[in-house]
Design a protein around this motif. Structure first.
Motif, PDB file in Angstrom:
ATOM      1  N   SER A 290       0.836  -1.203   0.000  1.00 23.19           N
ATOM      2  CA  SER A 290       0.000   0.000   0.000  1.00 23.19           C
ATOM      3  C   SER A 290       0.866   1.247   0.000  1.00 23.19           C
ATOM      4  CB  SER A 290      -0.896   0.044   1.239  1.00 23.19           C
ATOM      5  OG  SER A 290      -1.776  -1.030   1.264  1.00 23.19           O
ATOM      6  N   LEU A 291       0.482   2.225  -0.807  1.00 27.81           N
ATOM      7  CA  LEU A 291       1.198   3.492  -0.811  1.00 27.81           C
ATOM      8  C   LEU A 291       0.717   4.413   0.301  1.00 27.81           C
ATOM      9  CD1 LEU A 291       1.331   4.208  -4.643  1.00 27.81           C
ATOM     10  CD2 LEU A 291       3.136   3.312  -3.159  1.00 27.81           C
ATOM     11  N   GLY A 292      -0.424   4.139   0.867  1.00 27.92           N
ATOM     12  CA  GLY A 292      -0.971   4.962   1.934  1.00 27.92           C
ATOM     13  C   GLY A 292      -1.831   4.115   2.841  1.00 27.92           C
ATOM     14  N   GLY A 293      -2.637   4.786   3.651  1.00 28.57           N
ATOM     15  CA  GLY A 293      -3.577   4.065   4.494  1.00 28.57           C
ATOM     16  C   GLY A 293      -3.054   3.692   5.861  1.00 28.57           C
ATOM     17  N   ARG A 294      -1.887   4.201   6.231  1.00 31.00           N
ATOM     18  CA  ARG A 294      -1.321   3.854   7.539  1.00 31.00           C
ATOM     19  C   ARG A 294      -1.499   4.965   8.577  1.00 31.00           C
ATOM     20  NH1 ARG A 294       1.931   1.972   3.606  1.00 31.00           N
ATOM     21  NH2 ARG A 294       2.417  -0.239   3.652  1.00 31.00           N
ATOM     22  N   GLY A 295      -1.975   6.127   8.151  1.00 30.80           N
ATOM     23  CA  GLY A 295      -2.032   7.293   9.020  1.00 30.80           C
ATOM     24  C   GLY A 295      -2.791   7.091  10.310  1.00 30.80           C
ATOM     25  N   LEU A 296      -4.034   6.635  10.225  1.00 26.24           N
ATOM     26  CA  LEU A 296      -4.812   6.450  11.455  1.00 26.24           C
ATOM     27  C   LEU A 296      -4.306   5.260  12.255  1.00 26.24           C
ATOM     28  CD1 LEU A 296      -8.411   7.435  10.364  1.00 26.24           C
ATOM     29  CD2 LEU A 296      -6.823   8.692  11.828  1.00 26.24           C
ATOM     30  N   GLY A 297      -3.633   4.308  11.621  1.00 24.26           N
ATOM     31  CA  GLY A 297      -2.984   3.224  12.364  1.00 24.26           C
ATOM     32  C   GLY A 297      -1.847   3.765  13.210  1.00 24.26           C
ATOM     33  N   ILE A 298      -1.111   4.726  12.662  1.00 23.80           N
ATOM     34  CA  ILE A 298      -0.046   5.386  13.427  1.00 23.80           C
ATOM     35  C   ILE A 298      -0.661   6.160  14.587  1.00 23.80           C
ATOM     36  CG2 ILE A 298       1.701   7.202  13.321  1.00 23.80           C
ATOM     37  CD1 ILE A 298       2.222   6.249  10.395  1.00 23.80           C
ATOM     38  N   VAL A 299      -1.727   6.899  14.313  1.00 24.35           N
ATOM     39  CA  VAL A 299      -2.413   7.648  15.364  1.00 24.35           C
ATOM     40  C   VAL A 299      -2.888   6.687  16.456  1.00 24.35           C
ATOM     41  CG1 VAL A 299      -4.457   9.049  15.892  1.00 24.35           C
ATOM     42  CG2 VAL A 299      -3.084   9.550  13.850  1.00 24.35           C
ATOM     43  N   GLU A 300      -3.500   5.588  16.052  1.00 24.76           N
ATOM     44  CA  GLU A 300      -4.016   4.618  17.016  1.00 24.76           C
ATOM     45  C   GLU A 300      -2.907   4.036  17.899  1.00 24.76           C
ATOM     46  OE1 GLU A 300      -6.100   0.674  15.946  1.00 24.76           O
ATOM     47  OE2 GLU A 300      -7.659   2.210  16.195  1.00 24.76           O
ATOM     48  N   SER A 301      -1.733   3.824  17.331  1.00 25.09           N
ATOM     49  CA  SER A 301      -0.652   3.242  18.129  1.00 25.09           C
ATOM     50  C   SER A 301       0.006   4.256  19.057  1.00 25.09           C
ATOM     51  CB  SER A 301       0.391   2.585  17.227  1.00 25.09           C
ATOM     52  OG  SER A 301       1.083   3.550  16.474  1.00 25.09           O
ATOM     53  N   LEU A 302      -0.004   5.535  18.711  1.00 27.31           N
ATOM     54  CA  LEU A 302       0.641   6.557  19.547  1.00 27.31           C
ATOM     55  C   LEU A 302      -0.300   7.191  20.570  1.00 27.31           C
ATOM     56  CD1 LEU A 302       2.789   8.475  16.903  1.00 27.31           C
ATOM     57  CD2 LEU A 302       3.588   6.848  18.628  1.00 27.31           C
ATOM     58  N   ALA A 303      -1.562   7.279  20.236  1.00 24.35           N
ATOM     59  CA  ALA A 303      -2.520   7.979  21.100  1.00 24.35           C
ATOM     60  C   ALA A 303      -3.086   7.041  22.160  1.00 24.35           C
ATOM     61  CB  ALA A 303      -3.667   8.535  20.259  1.00 24.35           C
ATOM     62  N   ALA A 304      -3.401   7.620  23.314  1.00 24.55           N
ATOM     63  CA  ALA A 304      -4.104   6.855  24.345  1.00 24.55           C
ATOM     64  C   ALA A 304      -5.513   6.522  23.850  1.00 24.55           C
ATOM     65  CB  ALA A 304      -4.163   7.650  25.643  1.00 24.55           C
ATOM     66  N   ARG A 305      -6.124   7.482  23.156  1.00 24.81           N
ATOM     67  CA  ARG A 305      -7.446   7.316  22.525  1.00 24.81           C
ATOM     68  C   ARG A 305      -7.541   8.322  21.392  1.00 24.81           C
ATOM     69  NH1 ARG A 305     -10.025   8.095  27.818  1.00 24.81           N
ATOM     70  NH2 ARG A 305     -10.714  10.029  26.896  1.00 24.81           N
ATOM     71  N   TRP A 306      -8.416   8.041  20.444  1.00 25.63           N
ATOM     72  CA  TRP A 306      -8.705   9.015  19.395  1.00 25.63           C
ATOM     73  C   TRP A 306     -10.145   8.810  18.953  1.00 25.63           C
ATOM     74  CZ3 TRP A 306     -10.028   8.084  14.247  1.00 25.63           C
ATOM     75  CH2 TRP A 306      -9.919   6.758  13.815  1.00 25.63           C
ATOM     76  N   GLY A 307     -10.688   9.801  18.292  1.00 25.34           N
ATOM     77  CA  GLY A 307     -12.060   9.681  17.852  1.00 25.34           C
ATOM     78  C   GLY A 307     -12.443  10.798  16.901  1.00 25.34           C
ATOM     79  N   VAL A 308     -13.720  10.795  16.541  1.00 26.79           N
ATOM     80  CA  VAL A 308     -14.261  11.761  15.584  1.00 26.79           C
ATOM     81  C   VAL A 308     -15.513  12.366  16.187  1.00 26.79           C
ATOM     82  CG1 VAL A 308     -15.174  12.067  13.246  1.00 26.79           C
ATOM     83  CG2 VAL A 308     -13.424  10.327  13.680  1.00 26.79           C
ATOM     84  N   ARG A 309     -15.677  13.665  16.037  1.00 25.45           N
ATOM     85  CA  ARG A 309     -16.926  14.312  16.449  1.00 25.45           C
ATOM     86  C   ARG A 309     -17.350  15.274  15.344  1.00 25.45           C
ATOM     87  NH1 ARG A 309     -13.263  16.401  20.544  1.00 25.45           N
ATOM     88  NH2 ARG A 309     -12.648  18.495  19.973  1.00 25.45           N
ATOM     89  N   HIS A 310     -18.630  15.523  15.292  1.00 27.38           N
ATOM     90  CA  HIS A 310     -19.205  16.416  14.288  1.00 27.38           C
ATOM     91  C   HIS A 310     -19.882  17.565  15.022  1.00 27.38           C
ATOM     92  CE1 HIS A 310     -18.434  13.421  11.190  1.00 27.38           C
ATOM     93  NE2 HIS A 310     -18.851  12.525  12.069  1.00 27.38           N
ATOM     94  N   ASP A 311     -19.453  18.793  14.709  1.00 26.44           N
ATOM     95  CA  ASP A 311     -19.991  19.989  15.364  1.00 26.44           C
ATOM     96  C   ASP A 311     -20.251  21.072  14.326  1.00 26.44           C
ATOM     97  OD1 ASP A 311     -19.335  18.996  18.093  1.00 26.44           O
ATOM     98  OD2 ASP A 311     -17.271  19.376  17.473  1.00 26.44           O
ATOM     99  N   HIS A 312     -21.471  21.531  14.217  1.00 31.27           N
ATOM    100  CA  HIS A 312     -21.815  22.709  13.413  1.00 31.27           C
ATOM    101  C   HIS A 312     -21.180  22.680  12.026  1.00 31.27           C
ATOM    102  CE1 HIS A 312     -23.392  24.152  17.184  1.00 31.27           C
ATOM    103  NE2 HIS A 312     -22.201  24.029  17.737  1.00 31.27           N
TER     104      HIS A 312
END
Length: 172
Positions: free
Chosen positions: A97-119
Protein backbone atom coordinates in the motif's frame (compact mmCIF):
# COMPACT_ATOMS: atom_id res chain seq x y z
CA UNK A 1 -10.44 20.44 27.68
CA UNK A 2 -9.09 23.89 28.33
CA UNK A 3 -7.80 24.94 24.92
CA UNK A 4 -4.35 26.42 25.05
CA UNK A 5 -3.92 26.91 21.35
CA UNK A 6 -5.93 27.24 18.18
CA UNK A 7 -4.54 27.96 14.74
CA UNK A 8 -6.11 28.15 11.30
CA UNK A 9 -4.09 27.03 8.30
CA UNK A 10 -4.69 27.13 4.56
CA UNK A 11 -6.09 23.95 3.04
CA UNK A 12 -2.67 23.29 1.45
CA UNK A 13 0.16 20.75 1.92
CA UNK A 14 2.55 23.39 3.27
CA UNK A 15 0.28 23.78 6.30
CA UNK A 16 1.43 20.46 7.77
CA UNK A 17 4.99 21.67 8.44
CA UNK A 18 3.74 25.04 9.70
CA UNK A 19 1.36 23.35 12.12
CA UNK A 20 4.03 20.96 13.43
CA UNK A 21 6.41 23.84 14.03
CA UNK A 22 3.78 25.87 15.89
CA UNK A 23 2.60 22.93 18.02
CA UNK A 24 6.16 21.89 18.89
CA UNK A 25 7.09 25.39 19.99
CA UNK A 26 4.02 25.83 22.19
CA UNK A 27 4.26 22.39 23.82
CA UNK A 28 7.96 22.88 24.59
CA UNK A 29 7.16 26.28 26.09
CA UNK A 30 4.52 24.55 28.24
CA UNK A 31 7.15 22.14 29.60
CA UNK A 32 5.84 19.00 27.89
CA UNK A 33 8.36 16.15 27.65
CA UNK A 34 10.22 15.63 24.37
CA UNK A 35 8.70 12.21 23.72
CA UNK A 36 5.16 13.56 24.16
CA UNK A 37 5.94 16.52 21.87
CA UNK A 38 7.24 14.11 19.22
CA UNK A 39 4.15 11.88 19.52
CA UNK A 40 1.77 14.86 19.34
CA UNK A 41 3.60 16.21 16.30
CA UNK A 42 3.44 12.92 14.44
CA UNK A 43 -0.26 12.55 15.25
CA UNK A 44 -1.00 16.10 14.07
CA UNK A 45 0.97 15.47 10.89
CA UNK A 46 -1.17 12.41 10.12
CA UNK A 47 -4.47 14.10 11.00
CA UNK A 48 -3.71 17.20 8.94
CA UNK A 49 -2.50 15.13 5.99
CA UNK A 50 -5.73 13.12 6.10
CA UNK A 51 -7.83 16.29 6.28
CA UNK A 52 -6.02 17.73 3.28
CA UNK A 53 -6.27 14.54 1.26
CA UNK A 54 -9.82 13.43 2.07
CA UNK A 55 -11.88 16.37 3.34
CA UNK A 56 -13.16 19.77 2.36
CA UNK A 57 -11.89 22.88 4.14
CA UNK A 58 -14.00 24.68 6.71
CA UNK A 59 -16.29 27.41 5.27
CA UNK A 60 -13.41 29.85 5.80
CA UNK A 61 -11.31 27.82 3.35
CA UNK A 62 -9.01 26.73 6.17
CA UNK A 63 -8.40 23.79 8.49
CA UNK A 64 -8.21 24.24 12.26
CA UNK A 65 -5.70 22.77 14.69
CA UNK A 66 -6.37 23.02 18.41
CA UNK A 67 -4.50 21.63 21.37
CA UNK A 68 -4.70 21.78 25.12
CA UNK A 69 -3.62 20.14 28.35
CA UNK A 70 -6.31 18.31 30.26
CA UNK A 71 -6.45 17.90 34.02
CA UNK A 72 -5.50 14.21 33.74
CA UNK A 73 -2.04 14.92 32.28
CA UNK A 74 -3.11 14.31 28.69
CA UNK A 75 -2.69 16.63 25.74
CA UNK A 76 -5.61 16.69 23.33
CA UNK A 77 -4.85 17.60 19.73
CA UNK A 78 -7.69 18.08 17.28
CA UNK A 79 -7.95 18.83 13.58
CA UNK A 80 -11.21 20.22 12.20
CA UNK A 81 -12.22 20.36 8.55
CA UNK A 82 -15.37 20.74 6.50
CA UNK A 83 -16.05 17.00 6.37
CA UNK A 84 -15.82 14.33 3.71
CA UNK A 85 -18.03 11.75 2.07
CA UNK A 86 -16.59 9.04 4.36
CA UNK A 87 -16.00 8.79 8.09
CA UNK A 88 -12.35 8.68 9.25
CA UNK A 89 -11.53 5.14 10.35
CA UNK A 90 -8.49 2.98 10.83
CA UNK A 91 -8.34 0.43 8.05
CA UNK A 92 -6.02 -2.39 7.09
CA UNK A 93 -3.05 -1.67 4.85
CA UNK A 94 -0.78 -4.06 3.05
CA UNK A 95 2.97 -3.96 2.62
CA UNK A 96 2.48 -2.76 -0.95
CA UNK A 97 0.00 0.00 0.00
CA UNK A 98 1.20 3.49 -0.81
CA UNK A 99 -0.97 4.96 1.93
CA UNK A 100 -3.58 4.06 4.49
CA UNK A 101 -1.32 3.85 7.54
CA UNK A 102 -2.03 7.29 9.02
CA UNK A 103 -4.81 6.45 11.45
CA UNK A 104 -2.98 3.22 12.36
CA UNK A 105 -0.05 5.39 13.43
CA UNK A 106 -2.41 7.65 15.36
CA UNK A 107 -4.02 4.62 17.02
CA UNK A 108 -0.65 3.24 18.13
CA UNK A 109 0.64 6.56 19.55
CA UNK A 110 -2.52 7.98 21.10
CA UNK A 111 -4.10 6.85 24.34
CA UNK A 112 -7.45 7.32 22.52
CA UNK A 113 -8.71 9.01 19.40
CA UNK A 114 -12.06 9.68 17.85
CA UNK A 115 -14.26 11.76 15.58
CA UNK A 116 -16.93 14.31 16.45
CA UNK A 117 -19.21 16.42 14.29
CA UNK A 118 -19.99 19.99 15.36
CA UNK A 119 -21.81 22.71 13.41
CA UNK A 120 -20.80 21.50 9.95
CA UNK A 121 -17.23 20.61 10.93
CA UNK A 122 -15.65 17.21 11.38
CA UNK A 123 -13.04 17.05 14.12
CA UNK A 124 -10.62 14.18 14.56
CA UNK A 125 -9.04 14.29 18.01
CA UNK A 126 -6.38 12.31 19.83
CA UNK A 127 -5.15 12.14 23.41
CA UNK A 128 -1.42 11.92 24.10
CA UNK A 129 -0.03 11.04 27.50
CA UNK A 130 2.03 14.14 28.27
CA UNK A 131 3.58 14.37 31.70
CA UNK A 132 5.33 17.62 32.53
CA UNK A 133 9.01 17.51 31.76
CA UNK A 134 10.87 16.99 34.99
CA UNK A 135 13.07 14.57 36.81
CA UNK A 136 14.05 11.81 34.44
CA UNK A 137 12.10 13.22 31.47
CA UNK A 138 13.95 14.49 28.43
CA UNK A 139 12.93 17.92 27.29
CA UNK A 140 13.32 19.01 23.72
CA UNK A 141 16.34 21.19 23.03
CA UNK A 142 15.41 24.84 22.57
CA UNK A 143 17.52 25.08 19.41
CA UNK A 144 18.07 22.41 16.77
CA UNK A 145 21.59 21.04 16.43
CA UNK A 146 23.47 22.51 13.49
CA UNK A 147 23.12 20.37 10.39
CA UNK A 148 20.26 18.25 11.76
CA UNK A 149 16.77 19.16 10.61
CA UNK A 150 13.94 19.38 13.10
CA UNK A 151 11.08 16.97 12.34
CA UNK A 152 8.79 19.98 11.90
CA UNK A 153 11.17 21.46 9.31
CA UNK A 154 11.25 18.41 7.05
CA UNK A 155 9.33 18.78 3.79
CA UNK A 156 5.97 17.11 3.42
CA UNK A 157 5.96 14.33 0.86
CA UNK A 158 2.68 15.64 -0.50
CA UNK A 159 4.17 19.10 -1.03
CA UNK A 160 4.59 19.42 -4.80
CA UNK A 161 7.16 22.20 -4.36
CA UNK A 162 9.71 19.76 -2.95
CA UNK A 163 12.26 19.47 -5.78
CA UNK A 164 15.02 17.38 -4.22
CA UNK A 165 16.24 14.66 -6.61
CA UNK A 166 15.69 11.15 -5.23
CA UNK A 167 19.41 10.35 -5.50
CA UNK A 168 20.61 13.29 -3.41
CA UNK A 169 23.42 12.37 -1.05
CA UNK A 170 23.41 13.77 2.45
CA UNK A 171 26.66 14.74 4.18
CA UNK A 172 27.92 12.29 6.78
Amino acid sequence: MRTTGVALFPHAPTSVALARRRLRSELIDAGVSESAVDDANLIVSELLSNALRHARPLPSGKIRLSWGRRGDGMIEVAVSDGGASTEPRCGPSTLSSLGGRGLGIVESLAARWGVRHDHGATTVWALVDAPQAGAGARTAPPVAHAGVAEYADLPDLDDESWDVPPTRAFPA
